[in-house]
Design a protein around this motif. Sequence first.
Motif, short mmCIF file in Angstrom:
data_model
loop_
_atom_site.label_atom_id
_atom_site.label_comp_id
_atom_site.label_asym_id
_atom_site.label_seq_id
_atom_site.Cartn_x
_atom_site.Cartn_y
_atom_site.Cartn_z
N GLY A 163 2.99 9.92 13.18
CA GLY A 163 1.92 9.09 12.65
C GLY A 163 1.24 8.18 13.66
N ARG A 164 1.76 8.10 14.88
CA ARG A 164 1.20 7.22 15.91
C ARG A 164 0.41 8.06 16.91
NH1 ARG A 164 3.21 5.72 20.94
NH2 ARG A 164 5.07 6.94 20.52
N GLN B 257 1.51 16.48 15.67
CA GLN B 257 0.35 16.85 14.86
C GLN B 257 -0.91 16.62 15.68
OE1 GLN B 257 0.98 14.58 11.19
NE2 GLN B 257 1.39 16.54 10.20
N CYS B 258 -1.85 17.53 15.52
CA CYS B 258 -3.15 17.43 16.15
C CYS B 258 -4.18 17.26 15.05
CB CYS B 258 -3.44 18.69 16.97
SG CYS B 258 -5.09 18.73 17.69
N ARG B 259 -4.87 16.11 15.06
CA ARG B 259 -5.89 15.84 14.05
C ARG B 259 -7.26 15.97 14.71
NH1 ARG B 259 -4.73 10.60 11.18
NH2 ARG B 259 -5.41 9.67 13.14
N LEU C 188 5.27 28.22 7.59
CA LEU C 188 5.41 26.78 7.48
C LEU C 188 6.87 26.37 7.63
CD1 LEU C 188 4.28 23.93 6.69
CD2 LEU C 188 4.82 24.57 4.34
N TYR C 189 7.78 27.09 6.97
CA TYR C 189 9.18 26.69 6.99
C TYR C 189 9.92 27.17 8.22
CZ TYR C 189 8.43 24.75 2.46
OH TYR C 189 7.95 23.99 1.45
N THR C 190 9.31 27.98 9.06
CA THR C 190 9.95 28.30 10.33
C THR C 190 9.72 27.18 11.32
OG1 THR C 190 8.03 29.57 11.06
CG2 THR C 190 9.83 30.80 10.05
N SER C 191 8.87 26.21 10.96
CA SER C 191 8.60 25.03 11.77
C SER C 191 8.91 23.79 10.93
CB SER C 191 7.14 24.99 12.21
OG SER C 191 6.83 26.12 12.95
N PRO C 192 10.06 23.12 11.19
CA PRO C 192 10.41 21.95 10.40
C PRO C 192 9.38 20.84 10.55
CG PRO C 192 12.22 22.60 11.85
CD PRO C 192 11.03 23.44 12.21
N SER C 193 9.51 19.81 9.73
CA SER C 193 8.58 18.69 9.78
C SER C 193 8.65 18.01 11.14
CB SER C 193 8.89 17.69 8.68
OG SER C 193 10.11 17.05 8.97
N PRO C 194 7.58 17.29 11.54
CA PRO C 194 7.57 16.67 12.86
C PRO C 194 8.74 15.73 13.14
CG PRO C 194 5.41 16.56 11.85
CD PRO C 194 6.35 17.10 10.82
#
Length: 193
Positions: free
Chosen positions: A64-65, A94-96, A183-189
């Motif tokens: 988030g930062r 994450q890339c926004r 999606l689930y082969t990559s866990p959350s950040p």
Amino acid sequence: SQLPNSRWYSGSGIYRPVHLLIGNSAHIRWQGVKITTLSYEPARILVETHAVGGSVKVEILDQGRVVAEGTGNGVELELPEAVLWSDETPYLYQCRVTLCEDGIVQDQVTETFGIRKIEWSNQGLFINGKETLLRGGCVHHDNGILGAACYEKSEERRVRIMKEAGFNAIRSSHNPASEACLLYTSPSPRDCS
């Protein structure tokens, strides 16, 4: 569907989610953000955006930062003190990407990615310079007796069970993997397990 089959019902028709995309005339194309790791020492990435109209702003977020940012359709960024992705610690960022026109946000896309440089030679497969042995399994598009319909919880369960069994690679047989499986082969950040 009228023929006997020794396998579970393999499905026909629409058995995965379908989406109708609606947007402004100024927009980021569907799947129009590509993130490439250029190097891991130092950690440098290239963010390429395929957009129609407007100006592009790129932000890299770590839990988030914002840790790096730039503007343009092709932006090279260095991530200070980056945590690298591996099959044992799949750390994600994450890339926004925000598209603005006349100061108004027209579109925004957020993609999840890991910093990883994959190289191979007759010496083996290397991820970020570390030799990595693949321990993979093959999965089909269906979920056994649940049939061919794509259920997010079933996809997550299958990937979790494979990871717990020691697998670090999945071959999606002769079927394209569902978005839920990818999606689930990559866990959350925040998850490094």
